[in-house]
Design an enzyme around this catalytic site. Structure first.
Site, PDB file in Angstrom:
ATOM      1  CG  LEU A   1       3.432 -18.619 -14.797  1.00  0.00           C
ATOM      2  CD1 LEU A   1       3.206 -17.260 -15.455  1.00  0.00           C
ATOM      3  CD2 LEU A   1       2.800 -18.660 -13.414  1.00  0.00           C
TER       4      LEU A   1
ATOM      5  CE1 TYR B   1      -2.615 -25.406  -6.363  1.00  0.00           C
ATOM      6  CE2 TYR B   1      -4.421 -23.926  -5.819  1.00  0.00           C
ATOM      7  CZ  TYR B   1      -3.248 -24.186  -6.496  1.00  0.00           C
ATOM      8  OH  TYR B   1      -2.704 -23.208  -7.297  1.00  0.00           O
TER       9      TYR B   1
ATOM     10  CB  SER C   1      -4.849 -23.312 -20.858  1.00  0.00           C
ATOM     11  OG  SER C   1      -6.140 -23.384 -21.414  1.00  0.00           O
TER      12      SER C   1
END
Length: 311
Positions: free
Chosen positions: A49, A191, A226
Protein backbone atom coordinates in the site's frame (compact mmCIF):
# COMPACT_ATOMS: atom_id res chain seq x y z
CA UNK A 1 -38.76 5.40 -36.58
CA UNK A 2 -38.49 1.79 -35.45
CA UNK A 3 -34.69 1.80 -35.81
CA UNK A 4 -34.41 5.03 -33.83
CA UNK A 5 -36.52 3.55 -31.06
CA UNK A 6 -34.28 0.46 -30.93
CA UNK A 7 -31.08 2.54 -30.84
CA UNK A 8 -32.36 5.13 -28.39
CA UNK A 9 -31.67 3.13 -25.21
CA UNK A 10 -28.12 1.97 -26.15
CA UNK A 11 -27.22 5.50 -27.26
CA UNK A 12 -28.62 6.92 -24.02
CA UNK A 13 -26.62 4.43 -21.95
CA UNK A 14 -23.50 5.18 -23.97
CA UNK A 15 -23.96 8.90 -23.46
CA UNK A 16 -24.49 8.51 -19.71
CA UNK A 17 -21.40 6.29 -19.47
CA UNK A 18 -19.34 8.89 -21.30
CA UNK A 19 -20.52 11.67 -19.02
CA UNK A 20 -19.72 9.59 -15.92
CA UNK A 21 -16.27 8.76 -17.30
CA UNK A 22 -15.51 12.42 -18.02
CA UNK A 23 -16.80 13.44 -14.59
CA UNK A 24 -14.61 10.87 -12.85
CA UNK A 25 -11.58 11.85 -14.95
CA UNK A 26 -11.99 15.52 -14.07
CA UNK A 27 -12.37 14.71 -10.38
CA UNK A 28 -9.26 12.52 -10.52
CA UNK A 29 -7.24 15.32 -12.14
CA UNK A 30 -8.49 17.77 -9.52
CA UNK A 31 -7.48 15.32 -6.78
CA UNK A 32 -3.95 15.10 -8.17
CA UNK A 33 -3.65 18.87 -8.54
CA UNK A 34 -4.61 19.29 -4.87
CA UNK A 35 -1.31 17.69 -3.75
CA UNK A 36 0.99 19.42 -6.23
CA UNK A 37 4.03 20.92 -4.45
CA UNK A 38 2.72 19.67 -1.09
CA UNK A 39 5.16 18.04 1.34
CA UNK A 40 3.74 14.55 1.90
CA UNK A 41 5.16 12.11 4.46
CA UNK A 42 4.28 8.42 4.02
CA UNK A 43 5.21 5.87 6.68
CA UNK A 44 5.97 2.27 5.73
CA UNK A 45 6.32 3.41 2.14
CA UNK A 46 7.94 0.09 1.21
CA UNK A 47 4.77 -1.94 1.88
CA UNK A 48 2.38 -2.79 -0.95
CA UNK A 49 0.00 0.00 0.00
CA UNK A 50 2.85 2.38 0.79
CA UNK A 51 4.31 1.90 -2.68
CA UNK A 52 0.97 2.64 -4.33
CA UNK A 53 0.45 5.75 -2.19
CA UNK A 54 3.96 6.86 -3.11
CA UNK A 55 3.23 6.36 -6.81
CA UNK A 56 -0.08 8.22 -6.71
CA UNK A 57 1.23 11.22 -4.78
CA UNK A 58 4.51 11.33 -6.73
CA UNK A 59 2.74 11.51 -10.09
CA UNK A 60 0.53 14.22 -8.57
CA UNK A 61 3.60 16.41 -8.10
CA UNK A 62 3.94 16.10 -4.32
CA UNK A 63 7.26 16.54 -2.55
CA UNK A 64 7.53 13.11 -0.95
CA UNK A 65 9.30 12.07 2.23
CA UNK A 66 9.24 8.28 2.23
CA UNK A 67 9.80 6.38 5.48
CA UNK A 68 10.62 2.71 5.86
CA UNK A 69 12.57 0.18 7.88
CA UNK A 70 14.92 -1.02 5.12
CA UNK A 71 17.23 1.31 3.23
CA UNK A 72 17.67 -1.03 0.26
CA UNK A 73 13.90 -1.23 -0.27
CA UNK A 74 13.57 2.54 0.03
CA UNK A 75 16.22 2.99 -2.64
CA UNK A 76 14.46 0.46 -4.89
CA UNK A 77 11.20 2.40 -4.46
CA UNK A 78 13.03 5.65 -5.23
CA UNK A 79 14.44 4.20 -8.46
CA UNK A 80 11.03 2.85 -9.48
CA UNK A 81 9.35 6.21 -8.96
CA UNK A 82 11.83 8.39 -10.81
CA UNK A 83 12.12 5.93 -13.71
CA UNK A 84 8.48 6.30 -14.75
CA UNK A 85 7.88 10.03 -14.28
CA UNK A 86 9.02 13.24 -15.92
CA UNK A 87 11.72 14.82 -13.70
CA UNK A 88 10.62 18.29 -14.81
CA UNK A 89 7.10 17.65 -13.47
CA UNK A 90 7.93 15.83 -10.23
CA UNK A 91 10.25 16.05 -7.24
CA UNK A 92 12.84 13.45 -6.29
CA UNK A 93 11.61 11.77 -3.08
CA UNK A 94 13.49 12.12 0.19
CA UNK A 95 14.23 8.87 2.04
CA UNK A 96 14.13 8.42 5.82
CA UNK A 97 14.78 5.27 7.86
CA UNK A 98 11.96 4.74 10.35
CA UNK A 99 10.79 1.79 12.41
CA UNK A 100 7.40 3.02 13.62
CA UNK A 101 7.38 0.45 16.43
CA UNK A 102 10.60 1.88 17.91
CA UNK A 103 8.97 4.63 19.95
CA UNK A 104 12.24 5.99 21.37
CA UNK A 105 13.61 6.97 17.95
CA UNK A 106 10.51 8.58 16.48
CA UNK A 107 11.04 12.12 17.79
CA UNK A 108 14.57 12.24 16.36
CA UNK A 109 13.29 10.89 13.03
CA UNK A 110 10.54 13.54 13.06
CA UNK A 111 13.27 16.21 13.20
CA UNK A 112 14.91 14.62 10.13
CA UNK A 113 11.56 14.68 8.35
CA UNK A 114 11.02 18.36 9.13
CA UNK A 115 14.57 19.19 8.04
CA UNK A 116 13.84 17.85 4.53
CA UNK A 117 11.61 20.79 3.53
CA UNK A 118 11.09 22.73 6.75
CA UNK A 119 7.44 21.70 7.05
CA UNK A 120 4.94 18.91 6.52
CA UNK A 121 1.68 19.54 4.67
CA UNK A 122 0.27 16.01 4.70
CA UNK A 123 1.17 13.16 7.06
CA UNK A 124 -0.03 9.70 6.01
CA UNK A 125 0.20 7.19 8.83
CA UNK A 126 0.33 3.93 6.92
CA UNK A 127 2.52 1.61 9.00
CA UNK A 128 0.78 -1.36 10.63
CA UNK A 129 1.53 -4.74 12.17
CA UNK A 130 -0.82 -7.75 12.17
CA UNK A 131 -1.09 -10.81 14.39
CA UNK A 132 -3.61 -13.66 14.45
CA UNK A 133 -4.25 -16.08 17.28
CA UNK A 134 -6.34 -16.90 20.31
CA UNK A 135 -6.10 -14.40 23.16
CA UNK A 136 -4.50 -16.94 25.51
CA UNK A 137 -1.85 -17.85 22.93
CA UNK A 138 -0.62 -14.30 22.30
CA UNK A 139 2.00 -13.11 24.80
CA UNK A 140 1.68 -9.78 26.56
CA UNK A 141 4.99 -8.77 24.96
CA UNK A 142 3.49 -9.29 21.50
CA UNK A 143 0.36 -7.37 22.55
CA UNK A 144 2.60 -4.45 23.50
CA UNK A 145 4.53 -4.70 20.23
CA UNK A 146 1.29 -4.53 18.25
CA UNK A 147 0.16 -1.49 20.26
CA UNK A 148 3.51 0.21 19.65
CA UNK A 149 3.32 -0.30 15.88
CA UNK A 150 -0.37 0.43 15.38
CA UNK A 151 -1.13 2.98 18.08
CA UNK A 152 1.79 4.50 20.00
CA UNK A 153 3.99 4.79 16.90
CA UNK A 154 1.50 6.75 14.75
CA UNK A 155 0.40 9.03 17.59
CA UNK A 156 4.02 9.71 18.62
CA UNK A 157 4.94 10.74 15.08
CA UNK A 158 1.74 12.77 14.77
CA UNK A 159 2.45 14.62 18.02
CA UNK A 160 6.01 15.36 16.86
CA UNK A 161 4.82 16.82 13.53
CA UNK A 162 1.74 18.58 14.92
CA UNK A 163 3.44 21.72 16.36
CA UNK A 164 4.74 22.57 12.87
CA UNK A 165 1.23 22.32 11.43
CA UNK A 166 -0.33 24.29 14.29
CA UNK A 167 2.20 27.11 13.94
CA UNK A 168 1.36 27.37 10.23
CA UNK A 169 -2.37 26.80 10.87
CA UNK A 170 -2.59 24.33 8.03
CA UNK A 171 -2.05 20.64 7.40
CA UNK A 172 -3.66 17.26 6.91
CA UNK A 173 -3.23 14.06 8.87
CA UNK A 174 -4.43 10.76 7.43
CA UNK A 175 -4.65 7.50 9.34
CA UNK A 176 -4.91 4.39 7.19
CA UNK A 177 -6.60 2.13 9.69
CA UNK A 178 -8.87 -0.92 9.29
CA UNK A 179 -12.46 -2.03 9.50
CA UNK A 180 -11.28 -3.81 12.65
CA UNK A 181 -11.15 -0.41 14.27
CA UNK A 182 -14.95 -0.55 13.96
CA UNK A 183 -15.70 -4.19 14.78
CA UNK A 184 -13.76 -6.78 16.76
CA UNK A 185 -13.06 -10.04 14.92
CA UNK A 186 -12.13 -13.16 16.94
CA UNK A 187 -8.51 -14.32 16.95
CA UNK A 188 -7.35 -10.79 16.16
CA UNK A 189 -7.82 -9.25 19.60
CA UNK A 190 -4.51 -7.37 19.83
CA UNK A 191 -4.79 -6.04 16.29
CA UNK A 192 -8.43 -4.98 16.72
CA UNK A 193 -7.65 -3.35 20.08
CA UNK A 194 -4.84 -1.29 18.57
CA UNK A 195 -7.05 -0.20 15.67
CA UNK A 196 -9.92 0.76 18.00
CA UNK A 197 -7.47 2.81 20.08
CA UNK A 198 -6.16 4.60 16.98
CA UNK A 199 -9.68 5.48 15.81
CA UNK A 200 -10.52 6.91 19.23
CA UNK A 201 -7.37 9.04 19.31
CA UNK A 202 -7.77 10.46 15.80
CA UNK A 203 -11.49 11.12 16.30
CA UNK A 204 -10.61 13.29 19.31
CA UNK A 205 -7.71 14.90 17.44
CA UNK A 206 -10.02 15.83 14.56
CA UNK A 207 -12.26 17.86 16.85
CA UNK A 208 -9.33 19.54 18.61
CA UNK A 209 -7.65 20.57 15.35
CA UNK A 210 -10.70 22.32 13.87
CA UNK A 211 -9.64 25.69 15.30
CA UNK A 212 -6.24 25.40 13.58
CA UNK A 213 -7.69 24.47 10.15
CA UNK A 214 -5.93 21.11 10.30
CA UNK A 215 -7.98 18.25 8.85
CA UNK A 216 -7.80 14.72 10.21
CA UNK A 217 -9.00 11.76 8.16
CA UNK A 218 -9.29 8.02 8.77
CA UNK A 219 -9.48 5.52 5.91
CA UNK A 220 -10.80 2.14 7.04
CA UNK A 221 -10.47 -0.60 4.43
CA UNK A 222 -11.23 -4.27 4.89
CA UNK A 223 -8.38 -6.71 4.37
CA UNK A 224 -5.85 -5.20 1.93
CA UNK A 225 -5.00 -7.97 -0.50
CA UNK A 226 -1.57 -8.49 -1.99
CA UNK A 227 -0.94 -8.36 -5.72
CA UNK A 228 -0.80 -12.14 -6.17
CA UNK A 229 -2.63 -13.62 -3.19
CA UNK A 230 -5.92 -15.37 -3.88
CA UNK A 231 -8.52 -16.44 -1.30
CA UNK A 232 -8.09 -19.99 -0.09
CA UNK A 233 -10.68 -22.45 -1.42
CA UNK A 234 -13.25 -23.87 0.97
CA UNK A 235 -16.89 -24.43 1.75
CA UNK A 236 -17.55 -20.78 2.53
CA UNK A 237 -21.31 -21.07 2.28
CA UNK A 238 -21.55 -23.27 5.39
CA UNK A 239 -22.44 -20.36 7.68
CA UNK A 240 -23.06 -16.63 7.78
CA UNK A 241 -19.75 -16.24 9.58
CA UNK A 242 -17.78 -18.00 6.86
CA UNK A 243 -19.66 -16.09 4.18
CA UNK A 244 -18.65 -12.85 5.90
CA UNK A 245 -15.02 -13.91 6.01
CA UNK A 246 -15.08 -14.93 2.37
CA UNK A 247 -16.04 -11.34 1.56
CA UNK A 248 -13.36 -9.96 3.88
CA UNK A 249 -10.74 -12.28 2.37
CA UNK A 250 -11.22 -10.83 -1.10
CA UNK A 251 -10.40 -7.46 0.40
CA UNK A 252 -9.45 -4.35 -1.50
CA UNK A 253 -6.47 -3.83 -3.77
CA UNK A 254 -3.66 -1.47 -2.69
CA UNK A 255 -4.19 0.58 -5.86
CA UNK A 256 -7.81 1.24 -4.91
CA UNK A 257 -6.89 2.22 -1.36
CA UNK A 258 -4.11 4.55 -2.55
CA UNK A 259 -6.45 6.32 -4.95
CA UNK A 260 -9.04 6.66 -2.17
CA UNK A 261 -6.39 8.17 0.10
CA UNK A 262 -5.65 10.76 -2.60
CA UNK A 263 -9.37 11.57 -2.92
CA UNK A 264 -9.67 11.76 0.86
CA UNK A 265 -6.83 14.27 1.01
CA UNK A 266 -8.13 16.42 -1.85
CA UNK A 267 -11.69 16.54 -0.49
CA UNK A 268 -10.68 16.55 3.19
CA UNK A 269 -13.01 13.70 4.02
CA UNK A 270 -13.25 12.96 7.71
CA UNK A 271 -13.82 9.21 7.53
CA UNK A 272 -13.97 6.61 4.78
CA UNK A 273 -15.06 2.98 5.05
CA UNK A 274 -13.80 0.87 2.15
CA UNK A 275 -15.78 -2.35 2.25
CA UNK A 276 -18.13 -4.38 0.11
CA UNK A 277 -21.74 -4.79 1.32
CA UNK A 278 -21.23 -7.77 3.67
CA UNK A 279 -18.55 -6.33 6.02
CA UNK A 280 -20.14 -2.88 5.68
CA UNK A 281 -23.41 -4.39 6.88
CA UNK A 282 -21.55 -6.02 9.77
CA UNK A 283 -20.42 -2.59 10.98
CA UNK A 284 -24.00 -1.33 11.04
CA UNK A 285 -25.31 -4.53 12.63
CA UNK A 286 -22.69 -4.16 15.38
CA UNK A 287 -23.88 -0.58 15.96
CA UNK A 288 -27.66 -0.98 15.80
CA UNK A 289 -28.19 -4.69 16.52
CA UNK A 290 -25.28 -5.69 18.77
CA UNK A 291 -26.96 -8.83 20.13
CA UNK A 292 -27.39 -10.19 16.60
CA UNK A 293 -23.77 -9.42 15.78
CA UNK A 294 -22.54 -11.15 18.96
CA UNK A 295 -24.71 -14.18 18.18
CA UNK A 296 -23.20 -14.49 14.69
CA UNK A 297 -19.68 -14.17 16.09
CA UNK A 298 -20.36 -16.77 18.80
CA UNK A 299 -21.80 -19.13 16.19
CA UNK A 300 -18.66 -18.73 14.13
CA UNK A 301 -16.42 -19.57 17.09
CA UNK A 302 -18.42 -22.69 17.97
CA UNK A 303 -18.32 -23.88 14.36
CA UNK A 304 -14.57 -23.28 14.15
CA UNK A 305 -13.95 -25.30 17.31
CA UNK A 306 -16.21 -28.10 16.06
CA UNK A 307 -14.36 -28.22 12.72
CA UNK A 308 -10.99 -28.41 14.50
CA UNK A 309 -12.21 -31.30 16.67
CA UNK A 310 -13.45 -33.21 13.61
CA UNK A 311 -10.12 -32.74 11.85
Amino acid sequence: MGILAVLALPLLLLGISGIIYLYQSVRWLLSKSAVQNKVVVITDAISGLGKECSRVFHTGGARLVLCGRTWEKLEALYDALISVTDPSMTYAPKLILLDISDINCIRDVAKEILNCYGCVDILINNASMKVKGAVQSISLELDKKIMDANYFGPITLTKAILPNMISRRTGQIVLINSIQGKIGIPFRAAYAASKHAAVGFFDCLRAEMEEFDISVSTVNPTFICSYHRQPAPGNWEASIWKFFFRKVAYGVHPVDVAEEVLRTVSRKKREVLMANPIPRAAVYIRTFFPELFFAIVASGIREKLKTEEEN
